[in-house]
Design a protein around this motif. Structure first.
Motif, PDB file in Angstrom:
ATOM      1  N   GLY A  61       0.810  -1.214   0.000  1.00  0.00           N
ATOM      2  CA  GLY A  61       0.000   0.000   0.000  1.00  0.00           C
ATOM      3  C   GLY A  61       0.843   1.262   0.000  1.00  0.00           C
ATOM      4  N   LEU A  62       2.017   1.183   0.609  1.00  0.00           N
ATOM      5  CA  LEU A  62       2.915   2.344   0.619  1.00  0.00           C
ATOM      6  C   LEU A  62       3.512   2.621  -0.754  1.00  0.00           C
ATOM      7  N   GLY A  63       3.359   1.664  -1.664  1.00  0.00           N
ATOM      8  CA  GLY A  63       3.842   1.879  -3.031  1.00  0.00           C
ATOM      9  C   GLY A  63       3.159   3.035  -3.723  1.00  0.00           C
ATOM     10  N   ILE A  64       2.011   3.459  -3.195  1.00  0.00           N
ATOM     11  CA  ILE A  64       1.342   4.637  -3.754  1.00  0.00           C
ATOM     12  C   ILE A  64       2.249   5.852  -3.700  1.00  0.00           C
ATOM     13  N   LEU A  65       3.204   5.863  -2.759  1.00  0.00           N
ATOM     14  CA  LEU A  65       4.115   6.991  -2.586  1.00  0.00           C
ATOM     15  C   LEU A  65       5.330   6.907  -3.508  1.00  0.00           C
ATOM     16  N   TYR A  71      14.401  25.358   2.485  1.00  0.00           N
ATOM     17  CA  TYR A  71      13.388  24.953   1.508  1.00  0.00           C
ATOM     18  C   TYR A  71      13.060  23.467   1.661  1.00  0.00           C
ATOM     19  N   VAL A  72      14.105  22.641   1.804  1.00  0.00           N
ATOM     20  CA  VAL A  72      13.900  21.196   1.942  1.00  0.00           C
ATOM     21  C   VAL A  72      13.079  20.895   3.189  1.00  0.00           C
ATOM     22  N   ALA A  73      13.404  21.565   4.292  1.00  0.00           N
ATOM     23  CA  ALA A  73      12.676  21.327   5.540  1.00  0.00           C
ATOM     24  C   ALA A  73      11.212  21.738   5.413  1.00  0.00           C
ATOM     25  N   ALA A  74      10.962  22.900   4.815  1.00  0.00           N
ATOM     26  CA  ALA A  74       9.584  23.357   4.635  1.00  0.00           C
ATOM     27  C   ALA A  74       8.821  22.418   3.704  1.00  0.00           C
ATOM     28  N   ALA A  75       9.476  22.015   2.630  1.00  0.00           N
ATOM     29  CA  ALA A  75       8.838  21.103   1.679  1.00  0.00           C
ATOM     30  C   ALA A  75       8.545  19.758   2.324  1.00  0.00           C
ATOM     31  N   TYR A  76       9.438  19.292   3.190  1.00  0.00           N
ATOM     32  CA  TYR A  76       9.223  18.027   3.894  1.00  0.00           C
ATOM     33  C   TYR A  76       7.950  18.100   4.736  1.00  0.00           C
ATOM     34  N   GLY A  77       7.798  19.171   5.493  1.00  0.00           N
ATOM     35  CA  GLY A  77       6.594  19.316   6.308  1.00  0.00           C
ATOM     36  C   GLY A  77       5.333  19.350   5.471  1.00  0.00           C
ATOM     37  N   MET A  78       5.365  20.092   4.364  1.00  0.00           N
ATOM     38  CA  MET A  78       4.207  20.158   3.485  1.00  0.00           C
ATOM     39  C   MET A  78       3.953  18.814   2.810  1.00  0.00           C
ATOM     40  N   SER A  79       5.017  18.090   2.492  1.00  0.00           N
ATOM     41  CA  SER A  79       4.879  16.788   1.836  1.00  0.00           C
ATOM     42  C   SER A  79       4.208  15.771   2.751  1.00  0.00           C
ATOM     43  N   LEU A  80       4.523  15.822   4.029  1.00  0.00           N
ATOM     44  CA  LEU A  80       3.863  14.917   4.964  1.00  0.00           C
ATOM     45  C   LEU A  80       2.347  15.122   4.929  1.00  0.00           C
ATOM     46  N   HIS A  81       1.936  16.384   4.931  1.00  0.00           N
ATOM     47  CA  HIS A  81       0.499  16.696   4.889  1.00  0.00           C
ATOM     48  C   HIS A  81      -0.116  16.194   3.582  1.00  0.00           C
ATOM     49  N   SER A  82       0.559  16.424   2.468  1.00  0.00           N
ATOM     50  CA  SER A  82       0.033  16.006   1.163  1.00  0.00           C
ATOM     51  C   SER A  82      -0.038  14.493   1.050  1.00  0.00           C
ATOM     52  N   ALA A  83       1.018  13.813   1.504  1.00  0.00           N
ATOM     53  CA  ALA A  83       1.051  12.353   1.393  1.00  0.00           C
ATOM     54  C   ALA A  83      -0.022  11.717   2.272  1.00  0.00           C
ATOM     55  N   LEU A  84      -0.171  12.208   3.484  1.00  0.00           N
ATOM     56  CA  LEU A  84      -1.210  11.679   4.361  1.00  0.00           C
ATOM     57  C   LEU A  84      -2.597  11.913   3.768  1.00  0.00           C
ATOM     58  N   GLY A  85      -2.792  13.080   3.166  1.00  0.00           N
ATOM     59  CA  GLY A  85      -4.073  13.361   2.540  1.00  0.00           C
ATOM     60  C   GLY A  85      -4.359  12.423   1.387  1.00  0.00           C
ATOM     61  N   ARG A  86      -3.349  12.124   0.566  1.00  0.00           N
ATOM     62  CA  ARG A  86      -3.560  11.234  -0.581  1.00  0.00           C
ATOM     63  C   ARG A  86      -3.870   9.822  -0.117  1.00  0.00           C
ATOM     64  N   ILE A 107       7.867   8.817   3.816  1.00  0.00           N
ATOM     65  CA  ILE A 107       8.230  10.136   3.292  1.00  0.00           C
ATOM     66  C   ILE A 107       9.559  10.601   3.888  1.00  0.00           C
ATOM     67  N   THR A 108       9.755  10.330   5.167  1.00  0.00           N
ATOM     68  CA  THR A 108      11.016  10.703   5.812  1.00  0.00           C
ATOM     69  C   THR A 108      12.192   9.983   5.167  1.00  0.00           C
ATOM     70  N   LEU A 109      12.029   8.691   4.889  1.00  0.00           N
ATOM     71  CA  LEU A 109      13.099   7.932   4.227  1.00  0.00           C
ATOM     72  C   LEU A 109      13.370   8.460   2.825  1.00  0.00           C
ATOM     73  N   ILE A 110      12.310   8.810   2.101  1.00  0.00           N
ATOM     74  CA  ILE A 110      12.481   9.345   0.752  1.00  0.00           C
ATOM     75  C   ILE A 110      13.318  10.622   0.782  1.00  0.00           C
ATOM     76  N   PHE A 111      12.977  11.531   1.676  1.00  0.00           N
ATOM     77  CA  PHE A 111      13.731  12.779   1.781  1.00  0.00           C
ATOM     78  C   PHE A 111      15.156  12.523   2.271  1.00  0.00           C
ATOM     79  N   ALA A 112      15.321  11.600   3.210  1.00  0.00           N
ATOM     80  CA  ALA A 112      16.648  11.313   3.744  1.00  0.00           C
ATOM     81  C   ALA A 112      17.563  10.731   2.670  1.00  0.00           C
ATOM     82  N   VAL A 113      17.032   9.796   1.882  1.00  0.00           N
ATOM     83  CA  VAL A 113      17.849   9.186   0.825  1.00  0.00           C
ATOM     84  C   VAL A 113      18.247  10.221  -0.220  1.00  0.00           C
ATOM     85  N   MET A 114      17.312  11.077  -0.605  1.00  0.00           N
ATOM     86  CA  MET A 114      17.638  12.104  -1.587  1.00  0.00           C
ATOM     87  C   MET A 114      18.628  13.125  -1.023  1.00  0.00           C
TER      88      MET A 114
END
Length: 365
Positions: A44-48, A220-235, A259-266
């Motif tokens: 199910g996490l593959g949606i991300l 920018y990365v930190a702000a985007a990470y926070g916004m991404s968590l909200h977007s991913a949870l919503g999806r 999402i945290t792992l995705i940002f950390a790896v990048m």
């Protein structure tokens, strides 16, 4: 960048796992999560996987645009996106016209299939011929925004201004929409509040990769990470609301961790701490990614109903995945790559921006 080839392929496999093991109930004739209960919470996490694609796209497309004029940038994007896309569109049309298959049938007229060939069908409120095409519309809008930056001229400072304005606009639209004081569909289409954080984060990470770890891109990365968590949870919540938690057994904690792992790896990629030695295998995996993303649903509709019954579900899933990867590699090797070699812009090896050409294979769907 071989590490991006591998990440792109893993993102595509994640999307395949989500579709095959969670989403394609009409293809299986049963709820996939009930067929694969042990795998469902992870699948199910593959949606991300698409979110990882967008993050990589922000990184790579800025890399590709740096030092290019608008003509070369536009041509590189057209050559990268359309050949495999047209092949997948033809495969979808042929599947439903010639076999009588029913699952996932978009029920389009010939004219609507023709409009899909432009990749701008959503602009005219026409259904996507394949469900995976939705992310290409987001990519196209990102390219159009980047084209503005290319026309102005790509520099470190201008990228920061561009990314800052886009991120602030995305946050403003999300907050205003949540408060019920804003509902402008055109602005939302342009700003893409749910996906802008991934693209901006990818661009900021490329600035870090290219120019070092100044504090502003990290902000920018930190702000985007926070916004991404909200977007991913919503999806994910929207998917759970539509299918039920039993059929989409994904928890908020697992989404946040992913999402945290995705940002950390990048971030590790941007800092040069995650490096892989280039190889033909990784190059092939990277090249196979886009056709795999486009074609795996066609293969599923064609094969899963035929194989279900004679084979156990796990063997059906493995077989269809292998066939999808094999077919995608053939498309990459014998259709997509020759066309790209024929049509993509040529550059002198002495050009100071020549490295941008080297990452064309890393652009994403």
């Amino acid at each position: 960048m071989a590490e991006l080839d591998l990440l792109r392929f893993l993102a595509a496999l994640a999307v395949v796992a989500f579709h095959y093991l969670i989403a394609y109930a009409s293809v299986w004739g049963d709820r996939p999560a009930e067929l694969f209960p042990a795998l469902a919470p992870v699948a199910g996490l593959g949606i991300l996987g698409v979110e990882l694609f967008f993050l990589i796209s922000g990184f790579v497309i800025l890399m590709s645009a740096w030092g290019r004029g608008i003509g070369a940038f536009a041509r590189s994007r057209l050559v990268r996106l359309y050949p495999a896309y047209w092949l997948s569109l033809a495969a979808v049309a042929a599947l439903y016209a010639l076999t009588g298959a029913k699952p996932l049938d978009p029920k389009l007229s010939p004219g609507e299939y023709l409009l899909n060939a432009s990749m701008f069908q959503r602009l005219f409120k026409v259904t996507d011929a394949s469900g995976v095409y939705w992310s290409l519309w987001a990519e196209l809008r990102f390219y159009l925004l980047i084209a503005i930056l290319v026309i102005v001229g790509v520099t470190y400072g201008r990228v920061l201004v561009f990314g800052g304005i886009w991120l602030a606009a995305a946050l403003g639209v999300k907050v205003a929409a949540a408060a019920g004081v804003f509902d402008d569909a055109l602005v939302t289409e342009i700003v893409m509040p749910d996906y802008a954080p991934y693209f901006v984060a990818g661009m900021a990470l490329y600035l870090i990769h290219k120019h070092g770890g100044a504090w502003l891109p990290w902000l920018y990365v930190a702000a985007a990470y926070g916004m991404s968590l909200h977007s991913a949870l919503g999806r994910v919540h929207r998917r759970i609301d539509a299918a039920g938690f039993k059929n989409m057994p994904v928890t908020d904690t697992s989404v946040i961790v992913t999402i945290t792992l995705i940002f950390a790896v990048m971030a590790l990629v941007a800092l040069g701490l995650l490096r892989l030695k280039p190889s033909r295998t990784l190059t092939a995996l990277g090249g196979t990614t886009y056709p795999l993303y486009l074609l795996h649903s066609v293969v599923a509709v064609a094969l899963i109903p035929v194989l279900t019954g004679p084979l156990p579900p796990w063997l059906v899933a493995v077989t269809v995945t292998i066939v999808s990867i094999g077919l995608s590699y053939l498309v990459y090797s014998f259709a997509e790559r020759p066309v790209q070699r024929l049509l993509k812009p040529r550059r002198s090896p002495q050009s100071p921006t020549a490295p941008a050409v080297q990452v064309e294979k890393a652009s994403v769907p």
